[in-house]
Design an enzyme around this catalytic site. Sequence first.
Site, PDB file in Angstrom:
ATOM      1  N   ASN A 188       3.255  43.588  29.009  1.00 15.64           N
ATOM      2  CA  ASN A 188       2.001  42.948  28.558  1.00 15.64           C
ATOM      3  C   ASN A 188       1.101  42.370  29.925  1.00 15.64           C
ATOM      4  O   ASN A 188       0.228  41.859  30.136  1.00 15.64           O
ATOM      5  CB  ASN A 188       1.974  41.598  27.738  1.00 15.64           C
ATOM      6  CG  ASN A 188       2.744  41.982  26.467  1.00 15.64           C
ATOM      7  OD1 ASN A 188       2.134  42.988  25.547  1.00 15.64           O
ATOM      8  ND2 ASN A 188       3.656  41.152  26.119  1.00 15.64           N
ATOM      9  N   GLU A 226     -11.684  39.594  26.361  1.00 15.79           N
ATOM     10  CA  GLU A 226     -10.900  40.703  26.098  1.00 15.79           C
ATOM     11  C   GLU A 226     -10.517  41.017  24.659  1.00 15.79           C
ATOM     12  O   GLU A 226     -10.730  40.204  23.858  1.00 15.79           O
ATOM     13  CB  GLU A 226      -9.299  40.392  26.662  1.00 15.79           C
ATOM     14  CG  GLU A 226      -9.296  39.976  28.273  1.00 15.79           C
ATOM     15  CD  GLU A 226      -7.849  39.917  28.770  1.00 15.79           C
ATOM     16  OE1 GLU A 226      -6.905  39.905  27.975  1.00 15.79           O
ATOM     17  OE2 GLU A 226      -7.846  39.388  29.880  1.00 15.79           O
ATOM     18  N   GLU A 253      -8.814  37.392  23.631  1.00 15.82           N
ATOM     19  CA  GLU A 253      -8.816  36.138  24.288  1.00 15.82           C
ATOM     20  C   GLU A 253      -9.943  36.089  25.438  1.00 15.82           C
ATOM     21  O   GLU A 253     -10.550  37.253  25.441  1.00 15.82           O
ATOM     22  CB  GLU A 253      -7.470  35.814  24.899  1.00 15.82           C
ATOM     23  CG  GLU A 253      -7.229  36.742  26.031  1.00 15.82           C
ATOM     24  CD  GLU A 253      -5.661  36.369  26.746  1.00 15.82           C
ATOM     25  OE1 GLU A 253      -5.005  35.330  26.262  1.00 15.82           O
ATOM     26  OE2 GLU A 253      -5.412  36.980  27.832  1.00 15.82           O
ATOM     27  N   ASN A 292     -10.768  34.506  29.265  1.00 15.35           N
ATOM     28  CA  ASN A 292     -10.023  33.966  30.345  1.00 15.35           C
ATOM     29  C   ASN A 292     -11.222  33.240  31.044  1.00 15.35           C
ATOM     30  O   ASN A 292     -12.127  33.977  31.440  1.00 15.35           O
ATOM     31  CB  ASN A 292      -9.447  35.119  31.342  1.00 15.35           C
ATOM     32  CG  ASN A 292      -8.238  35.661  30.494  1.00 15.35           C
ATOM     33  OD1 ASN A 292      -7.336  34.864  30.079  1.00 15.35           O
ATOM     34  ND2 ASN A 292      -8.084  36.959  30.536  1.00 15.35           N
TER      35      ASN A 292
END
Length: 702
Positions: free
Chosen positions: A270, A310, A323, A325
């Site tokens: 990941n 994302e 998500e 960031n």
Amino acid sequence: MAGLCAAAGALVAAGRRSGQSPQLFVRTAASWTPKTFDKLLIANRGEIACRVIKTCKKMGIKTVAIHSDVDASSVHVKMADEAVCVGPAPTSKSYLNMDAIMEAIKKTRAQAVHPGYGFLSENKEFAKLLAAEGVTFIGPDTHAIQAMGDKIESKLLAKKAKVNTIPGFDGVVKDADEAVRIAREIGYPVMIKASAGGGGKGMRIAWDDEETRDGFRFSSQEAASSFGDDRLLIEKFIDNPRHIEIQVLADKHGNALWLNERECSIQRRNQKVVEEAPSTFLDSETRRAMGEQAVALARAVKYSSAGTVEFLVDSRKNFYFLEMNTRLQVEHPVTECITGLDLVQEMIRVAKGYPLRHKQADIPINGWAIECRVYAEDPYKSFGLPSIGKLSQYEEPVYLPGVRVDSGIQPGSDISIYYDPMISKLISYGSNRTEALERMEAALDNYVIRGVSHNIALLREVVNHKRFVEGDINTKFLSDVYPDGFKGHKLTKTEKQQLIAIASSLYVAYQLRAQRFEENSRVPILKPKIAHWDLSIKMGDEIHSVTASNSGSKFCVEVDGSKLNVTSEWNLASPLLSVNIDGTQRIVQCLSREAGGHMSIQFLGTVYKVYVLTELAAKLNTFMLEKVAEDTSSILRSPMPGVMVAVSVKPGDMVSEGQEICVIEAMKMQNSMSAGKTGKVKSVHCKAGDTVGEGDLLVELE
């Protein structure tokens, strides 16, 4: 860095168009920049600290570096105008030590703090402390950090802002039993991930109840270690997706832009390995839709700074919010290359209160950029387990056209167990993707890294793989292409002959050099002139008969009946050798050479062990006893350096094959070590809290 130079020029023009008074600009060596801060502290280390310092210097801002005691001689410390030690090596006592960092800010009278990425970059409590002291946080306000930094809250806000979201549980998972219940309701496979996380830390994919329980345990431990927050969430795992993110930039005046996308699908555990901009997959309509949703989310939380939204994108171009960031992203350089913007400069301007200088229509896609994350890792172990050591030799290929290297190390730097194993970010830029790929290949071949293991071989194979070149990728690319693990480059017959010819030529070149003093000849031990050299070359299980002869810098090598002409300057003191084999140019590195004939040669990215002997020596070598390989079925050795988190067995215990024996934390990632066979534990050579090195004996079975 061409992109940053372009941004500087645009800044001057924008200032003149806006009619701002001349006193708002500070004359620097690079360009005119608007007056922002006198002094800025970088609450980070390594390459991102160096990256921020470079832009600050361009803007006429003095910089303060913080560092742990083991980082006292680091590059970012030397680059900054001032430096303050904030504690010992462990991150919890240094780079996450808010009290020590706040004291450093007061001591140096820094007016602003840039957090970089990781560490405290998305910590709302840190941002609140700064605000209370009147210090500017180079990033969004605490509301946006909390809303977007918490994956549970951000998902709810995304839904409200009409952003496509992944089906899942919109709450905090309390324990492993609840995790299993939720996973069953959603339907396997599921993704377990840290609510406050990022960067691949605290994330696990689970395909059944057992993996869900293990995933909950490891993810919560990693989340607590990396972010000080062990809350987890669970959502549906979308199989075979692409990971594509949108860079956003917003100011405090309600303006927001999307700066195109970055393709980040090449990942292991990941964590991203290779990124590029733009994506080969998106059409203009999908790009616009993703960009508009990203901006809508930014506006919904009154976001002001650079940030990244994302998405997971399926094969039909359906995209789902993953998500946000609320910081500068590791892979931001590829966006800078194709847009001409300096994102660090934009963040500083926004934090000072300046409005954005650009409109959405002004944001271009000029050319193509690719970034490879160069790690101190062994790519042959799970696509990259950490490696530690001292960089005995280090040369970046920054002299090549269209190549940028963002790093925070130098020859002699230590890669330790305490921090992320990234050596650098290697970026190539070209007018199109083909040119960018060619430049990346050349950059990887010309990169000199000695003293630690690194992932150059894996990176080179990825960017040259047919599927990657064609843009046929997803987040499972590495496991799909290398189902049995990465094994290095598989040589074709022609490539194998080229390598053998190069090794033979190197061997003879070394022998000829050994016969001479500088400017004088030694008393010859061998005949002054040898018409040809009859050699035996062993690679793996294969033995090849070779005849080599030379005329000056040109070698004629016959390999298994095929003749090859090898030409080079043969500067044996150089770490890089440019070799021409019948018109084909290759860059090779001779990493080691022993008197007994063993050579390690980096060729096409992969390091090959080549054993070169004269025919006589090869015949005598057949009488030598071979070393018996160690029986590893009854022992467990550490595959990496790290700290022992837990030991689950004791002498006398019965264990079954695949059962967890211990857990090692290496560079903020936890790794479960399991038994290779069923048996009784004979002895345990470690305990929780121990620091172990690669190859250390951990457990023995009877």
